[in-house]
Write a protein that holds these residues in place. Structure first.
Motif, PDB file in Angstrom:
ATOM      1  N   UNK A 226       0.830  -1.197   0.000  1.00  0.00           N
ATOM      2  CA  UNK A 226       0.000   0.000   0.000  1.00  0.00           C
ATOM      3  C   UNK A 226       0.861   1.242   0.000  1.00  0.00           C
ATOM      4  N   UNK A 227       0.219   2.400  -0.108  1.00  0.00           N
ATOM      5  CA  UNK A 227       0.937   3.667  -0.024  1.00  0.00           C
ATOM      6  C   UNK A 227       1.411   3.881   1.416  1.00  0.00           C
ATOM      7  N   UNK A 228       2.563   4.506   1.629  1.00  0.00           N
ATOM      8  CA  UNK A 228       3.065   4.710   2.998  1.00  0.00           C
ATOM      9  C   UNK A 228       2.090   5.531   3.826  1.00  0.00           C
ATOM     10  N   UNK A 229       1.559   4.976   4.922  1.00  0.00           N
ATOM     11  CA  UNK A 229       0.640   5.736   5.769  1.00  0.00           C
ATOM     12  C   UNK A 229       1.411   6.657   6.720  1.00  0.00           C
ATOM     13  N   UNK A 230       0.686   7.255   7.646  1.00  0.00           N
ATOM     14  CA  UNK A 230       1.328   8.170   8.599  1.00  0.00           C
ATOM     15  C   UNK A 230       2.201   7.422   9.582  1.00  0.00           C
ATOM     16  N   UNK A 231       1.718   6.312  10.137  1.00  0.00           N
ATOM     17  CA  UNK A 231       2.452   5.550  11.145  1.00  0.00           C
ATOM     18  C   UNK A 231       2.989   4.267  10.518  1.00  0.00           C
ATOM     19  N   UNK A 232       4.287   4.058  10.650  1.00  0.00           N
ATOM     20  CA  UNK A 232       4.947   2.873  10.093  1.00  0.00           C
ATOM     21  C   UNK A 232       5.950   2.373  11.111  1.00  0.00           C
ATOM     22  N   UNK A 233       5.947   1.064  11.346  1.00  0.00           N
ATOM     23  CA  UNK A 233       7.016   0.438  12.134  1.00  0.00           C
ATOM     24  C   UNK A 233       7.850  -0.421  11.185  1.00  0.00           C
ATOM     25  N   UNK A 234       9.155  -0.267  11.266  1.00  0.00           N
ATOM     26  CA  UNK A 234      10.068  -0.862  10.295  1.00  0.00           C
ATOM     27  C   UNK A 234      10.726  -2.109  10.864  1.00  0.00           C
ATOM     28  N   UNK A 235      10.680  -3.204  10.101  1.00  0.00           N
ATOM     29  CA  UNK A 235      11.352  -4.442  10.499  1.00  0.00           C
ATOM     30  C   UNK A 235      12.857  -4.290  10.310  1.00  0.00           C
ATOM     31  N   UNK A 236      13.658  -5.100  11.010  1.00  0.00           N
ATOM     32  CA  UNK A 236      15.115  -5.009  10.828  1.00  0.00           C
ATOM     33  C   UNK A 236      15.524  -5.365   9.401  1.00  0.00           C
ATOM     34  N   UNK A 237      16.577  -4.696   8.922  1.00  0.00           N
ATOM     35  CA  UNK A 237      17.196  -4.952   7.619  1.00  0.00           C
ATOM     36  C   UNK A 237      16.232  -4.732   6.458  1.00  0.00           C
ATOM     37  N   UNK A 238      15.282  -3.838   6.636  1.00  0.00           N
ATOM     38  CA  UNK A 238      14.359  -3.536   5.543  1.00  0.00           C
ATOM     39  C   UNK A 238      14.899  -2.447   4.630  1.00  0.00           C
ATOM     40  N   UNK A 239      15.640  -1.489   5.203  1.00  0.00           N
ATOM     41  CA  UNK A 239      16.182  -0.358   4.456  1.00  0.00           C
ATOM     42  C   UNK A 239      17.633  -0.180   4.879  1.00  0.00           C
ATOM     43  N   UNK A 240      18.482   0.222   3.952  1.00  0.00           N
ATOM     44  CA  UNK A 240      19.891   0.468   4.264  1.00  0.00           C
ATOM     45  C   UNK A 240      20.032   1.758   5.068  1.00  0.00           C
ATOM     46  N   UNK A 241      21.026   1.831   5.949  1.00  0.00           N
ATOM     47  CA  UNK A 241      21.246   3.067   6.708  1.00  0.00           C
ATOM     48  C   UNK A 241      21.630   4.223   5.787  1.00  0.00           C
ATOM     49  N   UNK A 242      21.430   5.430   6.287  1.00  0.00           N
ATOM     50  CA  UNK A 242      21.813   6.628   5.526  1.00  0.00           C
ATOM     51  C   UNK A 242      23.325   6.796   5.559  1.00  0.00           C
ATOM     52  N   UNK A 243      23.895   7.221   4.433  1.00  0.00           N
ATOM     53  CA  UNK A 243      25.338   7.458   4.354  1.00  0.00           C
ATOM     54  C   UNK A 243      25.608   8.440   3.234  1.00  0.00           C
ATOM     55  N   UNK A 244      26.715   9.190   3.394  1.00  0.00           N
ATOM     56  CA  UNK A 244      27.150  10.062   2.311  1.00  0.00           C
ATOM     57  C   UNK A 244      27.096  11.536   2.621  1.00  0.00           C
ATOM     58  N   UNK A 245      26.065  12.015   3.295  1.00  0.00           N
ATOM     59  CA  UNK A 245      25.939  13.439   3.576  1.00  0.00           C
ATOM     60  C   UNK A 245      25.744  13.654   5.071  1.00  0.00           C
ATOM     61  N   UNK A 246      26.172  14.819   5.521  1.00  0.00           N
ATOM     62  CA  UNK A 246      26.025  15.224   6.917  1.00  0.00           C
ATOM     63  C   UNK A 246      24.895  16.234   6.994  1.00  0.00           C
ATOM     64  N   UNK A 247      24.034  16.099   7.992  1.00  0.00           N
ATOM     65  CA  UNK A 247      22.893  16.989   8.141  1.00  0.00           C
ATOM     66  C   UNK A 247      23.034  17.834   9.401  1.00  0.00           C
ATOM     67  N   UNK A 248      22.194  18.842   9.531  1.00  0.00           N
ATOM     68  CA  UNK A 248      22.387  19.865  10.560  1.00  0.00           C
ATOM     69  C   UNK A 248      22.056  19.384  11.968  1.00  0.00           C
ATOM     70  N   UNK A 249      20.985  18.601  12.111  1.00  0.00           N
ATOM     71  CA  UNK A 249      20.519  18.164  13.432  1.00  0.00           C
ATOM     72  C   UNK A 249      20.257  19.359  14.346  1.00  0.00           C
TER      73      UNK A 249
END
Length: 400
Positions: A226-249
């Motif tokens: 389905x289309x991504x709803x508002x609330x999502x819980x993510x299973x392990x190893x479903x998406x790769x971690x972010x890498x490459x750019x630094x953000x402000x935080x």
């Protein structure tokens, strides 16, 4: 023939060194009595001329000729300094994608970093920004991919108070998506927020894109999409971690409503005995291999480190450790935060058992052992000498 024949005897006599007791010959000398009219080749001299100086391995330059200048020794190449990651700023985001990492003790777990990767995937698809909703300030939020950081007014284990704070932030900030890790604490919190807000929760997402989210269902015989709803819980190893750019935080100021006391009056985590925890659930595992013979010292080190004992297959086959302590593909596959290998060479089956470990520390006398190559920190020494040294250091730290 148009040229005179060579006289080997005369050439040999011309190369003989005079004054020697035993016959000696200088093969580099050009015979003056050679009848061919041409100097003879000296392969040894040509090889010395072609030898490239300054190299660890013997190298020859066959393109050089007699009389040419010597090739200069190669200079070591300067290692270029690694480029600093680019800083990405999003001053006016089109929308906000929030996430709630577990971050036990302020440390992001691999599952939390995958959660940041999923949030960046949703935010970057339309010019949005990622907001990290954290209880204590976690480390590496900028490198993990957070554009904004909002500190929740709840400390410790308080799922009711945290769910109320998240429900208020969801309504006031107009979050497009709110992501949770599908873990013991994150999954419980996601369901509490879904009950408070009335939003549908897509739990245990196994793949995620900006347009679709999927998970297995009916005993993994079908797939729900389905289309991504508002609330999502993510299973392990479903998406790769972010890498490459630094953000402000950048920190975000938000006035949370005052929370009232819930049904839970007090809550605390009771640490389990690491010696009784199963290897599959252990957080810190110390294993003995064929290089360990003093198991009394090994057990003392395990107790001092507060680790769960493990062993290689050879140790378990010898009866020195129980079969339940065997680590590897034929034993238990670990999901520990840290794995400490003492005297383990690293058979392929054993390396399969520690593939999911976040940190690996190895002690072995063989510099080229597979476990040494797998480890993030290696000590090339005898495990029998390292264990007493570690016990002494732990005793000194405790007495200080």
């Amino acid at each position: 023939m148009s040229r005179p024949r060579k006289d080997p005897r005369a050439e040999r006599a011309a190369q003989r060194v005079a004054g020697a007791t035993r016959p000696r010959f200088d093969l580099a000398r050009t015979p003056e009595t050679a009848t061919s009219g041409r100097p003879r080749r000296d392969p040894r001299a040509e090889e010395r001329l072609a030898l490239v100086p300054g190299t660890l391995r013997r190298r020859l330059d066959r393109t050089r000729r007699a009389g040419e200048a010597a090739i200069p020794a190669p200079q070591p190449l300067a290692t270029p300094a690694p480029d600093a990651p680019a800083l990405r700023r999003i001053p006016e985001p089109a929308f906000l994608v929030a996430l709630v990492p577990d971050a036990p003790g302020g440390r992001l777990t691999p599952h939390d970093r995958q959660l940041f990767g999923a949030a960046r995937l949703l935010a970057d698809a339309g010019g949005g920004a990622v907001v990290a909703l954290v209880d204590p300030a976690a480390d590496d939020l900028a490198a993990a991919g957070a554009d904004r950081v909002l500190t929740l007014p709840v400390s410790g284990y308080d799922p009711e108070g945290k769910a109320l704070a998240l429900d208020a932030a969801l309504a006031a900030l107009g979050l497009r998506h709110l992501l949770f890790p599908e873990s013991a604490e994150g999954g419980d919190l996601a369901r509490r927020v879904a009950a408070l807000s009335g939003e549908a929760l897509f739990a245990g997402a196994e793949s995620l894109t900006a347009k679709a989210v999927t998970r297995a269902a009916h005993g993994r015989r079908t797939e729900q999409r389905g289309a991504p709803p508002t609330l999502i819980s993510l299973a392990p190893d479903a998406v790769a971690p972010h890498a490459g750019t630094l953000h402000e935080a950048l920190p975000v100021a938000f006035a949370f409503p005052a929370t009232t006391g819930g049904a839970i009056l007090a809550a605390e985590f009771v640490a389990a005995d690491p010696a009784r925890v199963s290897l599959a659930e252990a957080d810190f595992v110390t294993s003995a291999g064929n290089g360990v013979s003093d198991f009394e010292t090994f057990r003392a080190l395990i107790a001092a480190l507060g680790a769960t004992p493990g062993a290689s297959r050879m140790v378990c086959d010898a009866g020195l450790m129980p079969r339940a302590a065997q680590v590897g593909a034929s034993g238990t596959v670990l999901d520990a935060r840290c794995y400490f290998a003492l005297g383990i060479a690293g058979a392929p089956q054993h390396l399969q058992g520690v593939a999911k470990c976040e940190h690996v520390v190895a002690v072995n006398t063989d510099l080229h052992a597979a476990m040494i190559e797998r480890a993030g920190l290696a000590i090339v020494a005898d495990a029998q000498e390292v264990m007493p040294a570690l016990l002494r250091l732990i005793a000194e730290e405790a007495s200080a």
